[in-house]
Write a protein that holds these residues in place. Structure first.
Motif, short mmCIF file in Angstrom:
data_model
loop_
_atom_site.label_atom_id
_atom_site.label_comp_id
_atom_site.label_asym_id
_atom_site.label_seq_id
_atom_site.Cartn_x
_atom_site.Cartn_y
_atom_site.Cartn_z
N VAL A 139 0.84 -1.21 0.00
CA VAL A 139 0.00 0.00 0.00
C VAL A 139 0.87 1.26 0.00
CG1 VAL A 139 -1.66 1.33 1.35
CG2 VAL A 139 -1.97 -1.15 1.08
N CYS A 140 1.84 1.31 0.93
CA CYS A 140 2.67 2.52 1.05
C CYS A 140 3.55 2.72 -0.19
CB CYS A 140 3.54 2.44 2.30
SG CYS A 140 2.58 2.57 3.81
N ASN A 141 4.00 1.62 -0.77
CA ASN A 141 4.87 1.65 -1.95
C ASN A 141 4.32 2.58 -3.03
OD1 ASN A 141 5.12 0.23 -4.86
ND2 ASN A 141 7.03 -0.06 -3.75
N MET A 142 3.00 2.51 -3.24
CA MET A 142 2.43 3.25 -4.35
C MET A 142 1.87 4.62 -3.95
SD MET A 142 0.91 0.29 -6.85
CE MET A 142 0.52 1.43 -8.18
N ALA A 143 2.23 5.10 -2.76
CA ALA A 143 1.80 6.45 -2.35
C ALA A 143 2.25 7.46 -3.41
CB ALA A 143 2.40 6.81 -1.00
N ILE A 144 3.45 7.26 -3.93
CA ILE A 144 3.99 8.18 -4.94
C ILE A 144 3.15 8.16 -6.21
CG2 ILE A 144 5.63 6.42 -5.78
CD1 ILE A 144 6.39 10.16 -5.78
N GLU A 145 2.52 7.04 -6.52
CA GLU A 145 1.66 6.97 -7.71
C GLU A 145 0.40 7.81 -7.53
OE1 GLU A 145 3.76 5.94 -9.79
OE2 GLU A 145 4.58 4.46 -8.43
N GLY A 146 0.09 8.16 -6.28
CA GLY A 146 -1.00 9.09 -6.02
C GLY A 146 -0.47 10.51 -5.87
N GLY A 147 0.81 10.69 -6.20
CA GLY A 147 1.41 12.02 -6.17
C GLY A 147 2.01 12.41 -4.83
N ALA A 148 1.79 11.59 -3.78
CA ALA A 148 2.26 11.96 -2.45
C ALA A 148 3.76 11.72 -2.30
CB ALA A 148 1.51 11.17 -1.38
N ARG A 149 4.40 12.54 -1.46
CA ARG A 149 5.82 12.38 -1.17
C ARG A 149 6.06 11.05 -0.47
NH1 ARG A 149 9.88 16.07 -0.92
NH2 ARG A 149 11.24 14.40 -1.52
N ALA A 150 5.14 10.73 0.45
CA ALA A 150 5.32 9.55 1.29
C ALA A 150 3.95 9.06 1.72
CB ALA A 150 6.14 9.93 2.52
N GLY A 151 3.92 7.86 2.27
CA GLY A 151 2.67 7.33 2.83
C GLY A 151 3.07 6.50 4.02
N LEU A 152 2.41 6.68 5.13
CA LEU A 152 2.83 5.85 6.25
C LEU A 152 1.67 5.28 7.05
CD1 LEU A 152 2.62 8.09 8.59
CD2 LEU A 152 5.01 8.50 8.10
N ILE A 153 2.01 4.28 7.82
CA ILE A 153 1.04 3.56 8.65
C ILE A 153 1.64 3.50 10.05
CG2 ILE A 153 -0.05 1.30 9.07
CD1 ILE A 153 -0.01 0.88 5.99
#
Ligand code: SF4
Lengths: 472, 199
Positions: free
Chosen positions: A222-236
């Motif tokens: 899930v976090c891996n593709m945060a960048i594909e949504g344009g985000a710098r990062a994604g975390l849990i």
């Protein structure tokens, strides 16, 4: 004193600010810097030109993954330019004293796979790499983001980055995934809703019961593709699942240090009442397997859906862009994607090359055959995963089905190492990008989960895996 | 940084860095020689000859220093090879309604200006450029202004620190190293909390 409630994003950020001056970006301290062969050579050259050194080699870690072949390790790297690049990283690591998992190291693998595997990635850390999928490490509650080569040089030389704060974006996923629906489908669904620029300027925090129920490997997907949504990062935020995964790994603290670390990590989750700049909710109960039809990861539909029609779009640029994508993909609007012929199936990449991904693909292939018209490659994310998969006989399932079982690496995710599509070919791929030519010039990519990929390999056409699972 | 230039039009949204410079050209260990591979897969036909339909191969693009593109330019990979290729080809600025974060940061470190304009100005630029392929725009970093041929002048945002670095030619790493005592003090405070990867 009661301080203002903060999100985990703000907590990790605040605890890494070395200095913050009016009008200037923060000096943000970096705990862990992953280096790979493609985006680092010019940074090391820059250091040499300026007579600078690597400030904290012990917080830096290098591996080769992008341009390395996935054929037998006993073979030389045939591509001379790639061989030079691989060799150069070895020399640079040597010269600057950086720990290095080289091509022949038993723990070699994709940088975003081996960091977590070795316990290098830990909650509350700041992690960077000259690679946009660094977001993967966010699964551990680390603030992890991709940087360019100039910034690689900056972190090597100083161990800090000049950064401005990003906005916070909560992605709340509640409910339960149905059989045949995977973590990959959550993130593909998110991106299809917000678009590939939807998270620009933001950092995602994934929350909700469906996220809590995910394993660490699924969280990384899930976090891996945060960048594909344009985000710098994604975390849990970390929880028991995180601690259980980490405990005992090579580079995590041991004994009393472990207890102290866990006590610190337990302070990380977002405070009650903290406010995000943006938010979206997704109902996991309603998700179906997802697949992309276009030339960016936001152009996705559920497997039972229809390819959208440009004629229905009001904005001219958007309409033209979709038309261009469908032309490249040679697809007709208004048609289902299910049933479309497939030439190649790729299971691998930092999105979906971990043991659970290989198990998911193998569970579909067991007792079945890859369609004779399809070439299927299974590329584990690391040599360690390869050994684990072999220990449980997954390799035998893949080979018996007619798939190729490879050495670890990025492989057909980026097609730099010779593993690639021929012009016009269609793939179902578990990787993260379906940009034009990403898997080889003229190649056409449908992104999907390992289960969907394996099911499509069996039928030779894009397939709803639920039909093979008997749940549809 | 102040210049006037003709404009190359790429009316496509979400132009990703894999298009700007395909991955197979990233095996280089140097920064130079990437201009020839800019937009490679759009620019050249299967036999390696220039694709006459692609805008960069058309006479009107010769010498143009401004690229006018669709929304969310530079999405995808973090490869700094993208701004290297664009600047080596001769571009000094890209105009769009938005840019991907990493691309924007990389561009500013390579004197390539990512100019964000409103949807209205963007639409107007497209219209004017469609009507006049020789249209010239002028860009002034100091005043952060983009001036259209009809005299309209719009302000564009630039990160104040990046601007100062561009204008004064600041070496950012040198700037940080001047603050080394602060970094060392930070590290000293965090001993124990600091991750050491070498056991
Ligand atoms: S697997 Fe693909 S996305 Fe991941 S690091 Fe390698 S090339 Fe990048």
């Amino acid at each position: 004193m009661q301080s203002k409630p903060r999100t985990i994003i703000e907590k990790v950020w605040d605890s890494h600010v070395v200095a913050e001056q009016e009008g200037a970006p923060c000096l943000l301290y970096i705990d862990f810097h992953l280096v790979h062969e493609v985006t680092s050579p010019q940074a090391f050259s820059g250091l040499r030109e300026m007579g600078r050194t690597v400030r904290r080699a012990e917080s830096t870690f290098a591996t080769v993954d992008h341009s390395t072949p996935t054929t037998a390790k006993s073979l030389p790297i045939v591509d001379q330019i790639a061989a030079t690049q691989v060799e150069q990283l070895g020399k640079n690591a040597d010269e600057f004293g950086i720990p290095y998992f080289g091509f022949h190291n038993e723990n070699n693998g994709i940088c975003h796979v081996i960091g977590p595997e070795q316990g290098l990635t830990q909650p509350g850390m700041t992690v960077v790499c000259g690679d946009s999928h660094t977001a993967t490490h966010g699964a551990f509650g680390a603030l992890a983001f991709g940087i360019g080569t100039s910034e690689v040089e900056m972190v090597l030389a100083t161990q800090v980055l000049l950064q401005r704060r990003s906005k916070t974006y909560q992605v709340q996923v509640d409910g339960t995934l149905k059989p045949g629906v995977a973590a990959k489908d959550i993130i593909l669904a998110l991106i299809s809703r917000i678009g590939i620029g939807g998270g620009t300027g933001c950092i995602f925090e994934f929350t909700g019961s469906a996220i809590r129920a995910l394993s660490m490997e699924e969280r990384m997907t899930v976090c891996n593709m945060a960048i594909e949504g344009g985000a710098r990062a994604g975390l849990i935020a970390p929880d028991e699942t995180t601690y259980q995964f980490l405990k005992g790994r090579r580079f995590v603290p041991k004994g009393a240090d472990w207890d102290a670390a866990v006590a610190r990590w337990k302070q990380l989750p977002t405070d009650e009442g903290a406010v995000y700049d943006h938010s979206i909710t997704i109902n996991a109960d309603e998700l179906e397997p997802m697949i992309t039809f276009g030339t960016n990861p936001g152009q996705g539909i559920s497997i039972s859906g229809l390819i959208p029609d440009p004629a229905a779009m009001t904005d001219k640029l958007e309409r033209d862009s979709l038309t261009k994508a469908l032309k490249y993909m040679d697809l007709q609007p208004g048609q289902p994607l299910a049933g479309h012929p497939v030439n190649v199936v790729f299971v691998g990449s930092c999105t979906n090359s971990r043991l659970s991904d290989l198990r998911a693909a193998a569970s579909i292939l067991k007792g079945r055959k890859v369609n004779p018209g399809v070439r299927m490659l299974v590329v584990p994310g690391s040599q360690e995963i390869k050994r684990q998969a072999q220990a449980e006989g997954l390799d035998e399932i893949f080979k018996a089905a007619g798939a190729e079982w490879r050495e670890a690496g990025c492989s057909m995710c980026i097609a730099m190492n010779g593993d690639q599509l021929a012009p016009g070919q269609y793939s179902v791929s578990t990787s993260n990008r379906n940009f034009e030519g990403r898997q080889g010039k003229g190649g056409r990519t449908f992104l999907a989960s390992p289960m969907t990929a394996a099911a499509s390999a069996v039928n030779g056409v894009v397939t709803d895996v639920r039909t093979l699972l008997g749940v549809k | 940084m102040k210049f006037e230039s003709r404009v190359v039009l790429m009316p496509t949204d979400n132009i990703d860095t894999d298009q700007i410079i395909p991955a197979r050209f990233l095996k280089t260990i140097s920064k130079v020689g990437l201009g020839d591979q800019l937009f490679n897969d759009w620019r050249y036909l299967a036999d390696g000859s220039p694709n006459p339909e692609f805008v960069l191969n058309q006479v009107e693009s010769k010498g143009a220093e401004i690229l006018l593109a669709g929304d969310n330019f530079g999405c995808g990979s973090s490869r700094e090879h993208a701004p290297w290729a664009l600047t080596q080809f001769g571009f000094k600025a890209v105009i769009s309604t938005s840019f991907a974060d990493i691309f924007k940061a990389n561009s500013l470190k390579n004197s390539l200006l990512p100019i964000v304009v409103s949807r209205d100005v963007h639409a107007k630029l497209f219209k004017m450029r469609a009507a006049d392929s020789g249209m010239k725009l002028s860009v002034d970093l100091q005043s952060q202004r983009l001036t259209l041929p009809d005299g309209e002048s719009v302000e564009f945002p630039v990160d104040s620190f990046s601007k100062a670095c561009l204008v004064d030619g600041v070496d950012e790493i040198g700037y940080i190293l001047k603050q080394l005592p602060a970094i060392e003090a930070f590290e000293a405070k965090r001993i124990g909390g600091l991750n050491t990867l070498v056991a």
